[in-house]
Every structure is written in C-alpha cells, then in structure tokens.
Design a protein around this motif. Structure first.
Motif, PDB file in Angstrom:
ATOM      1  N   HIS A  49      43.609   9.405  -6.616  1.00 50.36           N
ATOM      2  CA  HIS A  49      45.017   9.026  -6.591  1.00 50.36           C
ATOM      3  C   HIS A  49      45.118   7.506  -6.581  1.00 50.36           C
ATOM      4  CE1 HIS A  49      46.563  13.014  -5.836  1.00 50.36           C
ATOM      5  NE2 HIS A  49      45.741  13.185  -4.819  1.00 50.36           N
ATOM      6  N   PRO A  50      46.239   6.944  -7.045  1.00 50.85           N
ATOM      7  CA  PRO A  50      46.424   5.503  -6.898  1.00 50.85           C
ATOM      8  C   PRO A  50      46.289   5.112  -5.425  1.00 50.85           C
ATOM      9  CG  PRO A  50      48.094   6.399  -8.347  1.00 50.85           C
ATOM     10  CD  PRO A  50      47.353   7.576  -7.755  1.00 50.85           C
ATOM     11  N   GLY A  51      45.580   4.022  -5.183  1.00 54.51           N
ATOM     12  CA  GLY A  51      45.358   3.558  -3.821  1.00 54.51           C
ATOM     13  C   GLY A  51      44.078   4.079  -3.203  1.00 54.51           C
ATOM     14  N   ASP A  52      43.430   5.064  -3.841  1.00 55.87           N
ATOM     15  CA  ASP A  52      42.172   5.579  -3.306  1.00 55.87           C
ATOM     16  C   ASP A  52      41.096   4.502  -3.389  1.00 55.87           C
ATOM     17  OD1 ASP A  52      43.199   8.026  -2.679  1.00 55.87           O
ATOM     18  OD2 ASP A  52      42.185   9.130  -4.284  1.00 55.87           O
ATOM     19  N   PRO A  53      40.188   4.473  -2.411  1.00 59.40           N
ATOM     20  CA  PRO A  53      39.122   3.462  -2.436  1.00 59.40           C
ATOM     21  C   PRO A  53      38.083   3.771  -3.505  1.00 59.40           C
ATOM     22  CG  PRO A  53      38.831   4.932  -0.568  1.00 59.40           C
ATOM     23  CD  PRO A  53      40.131   5.312  -1.211  1.00 59.40           C
TER      24      PRO A  53
END
Length: 194
Positions: free
Chosen positions: A163-167
């Motif tokens: 997902h967007p923001g995942d490391p």
C-alpha cells in the motif's frame, strides 16, 4: 425460594455457569471478536448493540458476530497474506543487474547521482512479481546508511501486495531512476513509464 434453589446439589455451580455464559462471557468474547473487523465504527456499534440484545440471546448473537468477523475481517487478511507471501511473491529487482544485462536499452543513474540520494528524495524501483508482470514504482527515501536505504512507497501498486506508505528496504544499486531535491537525475534515455 432462592435459598432453596441454591441449596440443591450442583445448583451453585449451575448458577456460576449461567452468570458466566449469559453475563460475563458475551462481552469479553465480543471484545476479542471485533478486533478482527477493520472498520472502527462498526466495532463500536457491535459493542453497543450487545447490551440491546436480550440476555438469554446474547451467546447466540455473539456467535453470529463471530461468523461476520471471520467473513469480513479475517478472510480478506488471509487472502492478502496468501497473495503477498505465497501466490504473488514480489521482490525489488537490482537496477544495476538489469542495466548490465541490457546496457543499450536499460539506463540507470550513474554512481555519482546515486551518491547524492538522501532522505526526502524520490527513487524509482522495479519489482519482479511471480507469475505476473513486474511493476516500477516511486519510493520516498526516509533513511540512508551507506548503500542501504529505507523508504515509503508513493504509488498504488497493481500487482505488488503493498500500500502507499508501506516501508520498503533496498540498496542503492536497485535504483532505476531518481528525483533528487538538490539535483536532477539525467538519463540518456528514460526508462519505460511505470
């Protein structure tokens, strides 16, 4: 009359079981069940609804909510984990290795530009996905330690289970393009659009 009922053999134990089953257990079990439900508002609604259900129906009502929680909460999580770790395994590809395989058609930033990458910069990485086309996505760098970098995904993937923001962890040789805050990454020819 109550004293007569409680003095009967096994009555005190039956009374304890009834208090546990119809009074104490439904609230505790429901509190555990709602943790499976991703929607916080729905969690609160279910916990409030419990006390509107007649006491004798609560154990059955809680069992029904367990079925709902499994269907809408646990099933998608299992499906996601299965897709991410088993079926559509993905990994960051080495941009340098791809460049060395096809130096005329696959351009990457030079070592000088890669040295300039720092937190706040955008870098593009390529993912290989088992049984599916790969993806190229932007990652915002959050930490750099030598050639090792960490960042957060900036795009919505189609095939990669992120997902967007995942490391994202990667090394500097994985970078296939960059957008530096302080400098401009020039490429002889741009890589295919992601």
């Amino acid at each position: 009359m109550i004293a007569d009922l409680l003095s009967a053999p096994g009555a005190l134990g039956a009374f304890g079981v009834a208090v546990l089953l119809f009074g104490f257990a439904p609230g505790l079990v429901l509190a555990a069940i709602v943790r499976l439900i991703p929607d916080v508002d729905r969690r609160q609604e279910l916990q409030a609804e419990l006390y509107e259900v007649p006491r004798w129906e609560r154990p059955f009502w809680v069992a029904q909510q367990f079925e709902v929680a499994l269907r809408i909460g646990l099933s998608p999580r299992i499906s996601w984990a299965w897709g991410r770790y088993v079926w559509h395994r993905s990994k960051v590809e080495s941009g340098l290795a791809r460049h060395l395989e096809s130096p005329d058609t696959f351009e990457v930033p030079g070592p000088e530009l890669k040295e300039l990458i720092e937190p706040g910069d955008l870098v593009k990485l390529a993912w290989a996905v088992a049984r599916l086309p790969g993806e190229r996505m932007w990652v915002r760098v959050t930490h750099r330690e030598g050639d090792r970098l960490r960042g957060e995904l900036e795009n919505w993937p189609i095939y990669v289970h992120l997902h967007p923001g995942d490391p994202v962890r990667f090394v500097v040789d994985d970078v296939i393009d960059c957008d530096l805050v302080e400098a401009v990454c020039d490429q002889a020819s741009p890589s295919p659009a992601a």
